[in-house]
Motif scaffolding. Structure first.
Motif, PDB file in Angstrom:
ATOM      1  N   HIS A  41       0.842  -1.199   0.000  1.00  0.00           N
ATOM      2  CA  HIS A  41       0.000   0.000   0.000  1.00  0.00           C
ATOM      3  C   HIS A  41       0.872   1.242   0.000  1.00  0.00           C
ATOM      4  CE1 HIS A  41      -3.983  -1.714   0.829  1.00  0.00           C
ATOM      5  NE2 HIS A  41      -3.350  -2.609   1.559  1.00  0.00           N
ATOM      6  N   ALA A  42       0.619   2.126  -0.928  1.00  0.00           N
ATOM      7  CA  ALA A  42       1.349   3.399  -0.964  1.00  0.00           C
ATOM      8  C   ALA A  42       1.049   4.233   0.274  1.00  0.00           C
ATOM      9  CB  ALA A  42       0.991   4.183  -2.227  1.00  0.00           C
ATOM     10  N   THR A  43      -0.163   4.109   0.822  1.00  0.00           N
ATOM     11  CA  THR A  43      -0.539   4.959   1.955  1.00  0.00           C
ATOM     12  C   THR A  43       0.226   4.609   3.227  1.00  0.00           C
ATOM     13  OG1 THR A  43      -2.424   3.493   2.341  1.00  0.00           O
ATOM     14  CG2 THR A  43      -2.837   5.522   1.110  1.00  0.00           C
ATOM     15  N   VAL A  44       0.534   3.326   3.430  1.00  0.00           N
ATOM     16  CA  VAL A  44       1.270   2.935   4.637  1.00  0.00           C
ATOM     17  C   VAL A  44       2.703   2.521   4.325  1.00  0.00           C
ATOM     18  CG1 VAL A  44      -0.764   2.311   5.977  1.00  0.00           C
ATOM     19  CG2 VAL A  44       0.355   0.576   4.586  1.00  0.00           C
ATOM     20  N   ARG A  45       3.017   2.418   3.035  1.00  0.00           N
ATOM     21  CA  ARG A  45       4.359   2.098   2.550  1.00  0.00           C
ATOM     22  C   ARG A  45       4.952   0.844   3.196  1.00  0.00           C
ATOM     23  NH1 ARG A  45       5.863   5.557  -1.041  1.00  0.00           N
ATOM     24  NH2 ARG A  45       5.086   7.670  -1.040  1.00  0.00           N
ATOM     25  N   PHE A 102      -5.653   5.907  -9.379  1.00  0.00           N
ATOM     26  CA  PHE A 102      -5.001   4.730  -8.815  1.00  0.00           C
ATOM     27  C   PHE A 102      -4.242   4.009  -9.916  1.00  0.00           C
ATOM     28  CE2 PHE A 102      -7.741   5.020  -5.189  1.00  0.00           C
ATOM     29  CZ  PHE A 102      -7.255   4.163  -4.218  1.00  0.00           C
ATOM     30  N   ALA A 103      -3.189   3.346  -9.533  1.00  0.00           N
ATOM     31  CA  ALA A 103      -2.516   2.371 -10.386  1.00  0.00           C
ATOM     32  C   ALA A 103      -2.193   1.184  -9.501  1.00  0.00           C
ATOM     33  CB  ALA A 103      -1.243   2.949 -10.994  1.00  0.00           C
ATOM     34  N   ILE A 113      -3.338 -14.267  -7.830  1.00  0.00           N
ATOM     35  CA  ILE A 113      -2.555 -13.043  -7.642  1.00  0.00           C
ATOM     36  C   ILE A 113      -1.574 -13.290  -6.505  1.00  0.00           C
ATOM     37  CG2 ILE A 113      -2.645 -10.613  -6.970  1.00  0.00           C
ATOM     38  CD1 ILE A 113      -5.417 -10.540  -8.359  1.00  0.00           C
ATOM     39  N   THR A 114      -0.291 -13.045  -6.772  1.00  0.00           N
ATOM     40  CA  THR A 114       0.742 -13.249  -5.755  1.00  0.00           C
ATOM     41  C   THR A 114       1.118 -11.944  -5.063  1.00  0.00           C
ATOM     42  OG1 THR A 114       2.487 -13.024  -7.410  1.00  0.00           O
ATOM     43  CG2 THR A 114       1.707 -15.262  -6.916  1.00  0.00           C
ATOM     44  N   LYS A 115       0.960 -10.830  -5.779  1.00  0.00           N
ATOM     45  CA  LYS A 115       1.276  -9.537  -5.176  1.00  0.00           C
ATOM     46  C   LYS A 115       0.476  -8.455  -5.880  1.00  0.00           C
ATOM     47  CE  LYS A 115       5.056  -6.555  -3.690  1.00  0.00           C
ATOM     48  NZ  LYS A 115       6.505  -6.355  -3.630  1.00  0.00           N
ATOM     49  N   CYS A 116       0.031  -7.495  -5.101  1.00  0.00           N
ATOM     50  CA  CYS A 116      -0.598  -6.301  -5.647  1.00  0.00           C
ATOM     51  C   CYS A 116       0.133  -5.105  -5.064  1.00  0.00           C
ATOM     52  CB  CYS A 116      -2.075  -6.228  -5.294  1.00  0.00           C
ATOM     53  SG  CYS A 116      -2.850  -4.679  -5.843  1.00  0.00           S
ATOM     54  N   ASP A 121      -2.340   8.679  -4.288  1.00  0.00           N
ATOM     55  CA  ASP A 121      -1.895   9.791  -3.461  1.00  0.00           C
ATOM     56  C   ASP A 121      -2.641   9.757  -2.130  1.00  0.00           C
ATOM     57  OD1 ASP A 121      -1.063  12.137  -2.322  1.00  0.00           O
ATOM     58  OD2 ASP A 121      -2.052  13.437  -3.776  1.00  0.00           O
ATOM     59  N   GLY A 122      -2.069   9.080  -1.155  1.00  0.00           N
ATOM     60  CA  GLY A 122      -2.694   8.963   0.155  1.00  0.00           C
ATOM     61  C   GLY A 122      -2.862  10.297   0.862  1.00  0.00           C
ATOM     62  N   MET A 123      -2.053  11.273   0.495  1.00  0.00           N
ATOM     63  CA  MET A 123      -2.169  12.592   1.126  1.00  0.00           C
ATOM     64  C   MET A 123      -3.434  13.324   0.685  1.00  0.00           C
ATOM     65  SD  MET A 123       0.354  12.482   3.092  1.00  0.00           S
ATOM     66  CE  MET A 123       0.336  14.143   3.741  1.00  0.00           C
ATOM     67  N   SER A 124      -4.077  12.850  -0.378  1.00  0.00           N
ATOM     68  CA  SER A 124      -5.301  13.494  -0.849  1.00  0.00           C
ATOM     69  C   SER A 124      -6.529  13.003  -0.092  1.00  0.00           C
ATOM     70  CB  SER A 124      -5.488  13.256  -2.348  1.00  0.00           C
ATOM     71  OG  SER A 124      -5.758  11.896  -2.604  1.00  0.00           O
TER      72      SER A 124
END
Length: 134
Positions: A41-45, A102-103, A113-116, A121-124
């Motif tokens: 997750h980009a939001t929690v990195r 999103f991407a 699915i093995t990885k997503c 932009d979590g700051m938005s």
């Protein structure tokens, strides 16, 4: 639309994942996620294991509604699929954001699915308090 007989397994896996997500069917999503599934997750990195991801989703869906739309799937090398879309996100008590870009990069093995890797932009967004903490 491509005939299902000619679709790569990677596309079939992501389409199934998206169908289950649209129905809020977490048990269905689990059937598409490999046992060694990882969610970034980009939001929690950070990477979440399959169990961590689905535990988080149970809590998230209690207060949040996300609708992905304008989904474009692009098959890439090595059984990977790029998903580009926008999302309408409503978080109880925190507000709504529409058309958030999103991407996702889905890594697959067969029709699992093995990885997503999820990028947005979590700051938005308003602060979200249900993600796992270190």
């Amino acid at each position: 639309m491509t005939d299902i007989a000619t679709k790569p397994d990677s596309i079939i896996a992501v389409e199934r994942w998206n169908t289950f997500w649209g129905a809020r069917d977490l048990e269905g999503m689990k059937t598409v996620a490999a046992d060694d599934f990882i969610q970034w997750h980009a939001t929690v990195r950070k990477n979440l294991t399959k169990d961590e991801e689905f535990d988080m989703l149970v809590e998230a869906l209690k207060v949040m509604q996300i609708t992905f739309k304008n989904i474009c799937l692009t098959p890439m090398n090595n059984d990977t699929v790029l998903q580009q879309c926008v999302a309408d996100i409503a978080i109880e008590g925190a507000g709504t954001r529409n058309d958030v870009p999103f991407a996702m990069v889905f890594h697959t093995r067969g029709q699992k699915i093995t990885k997503c890797e999820e990028y947005m932009d979590g700051m938005s967004l308003p602060p979200i308090e249900f993600t796992p903490q270190d």
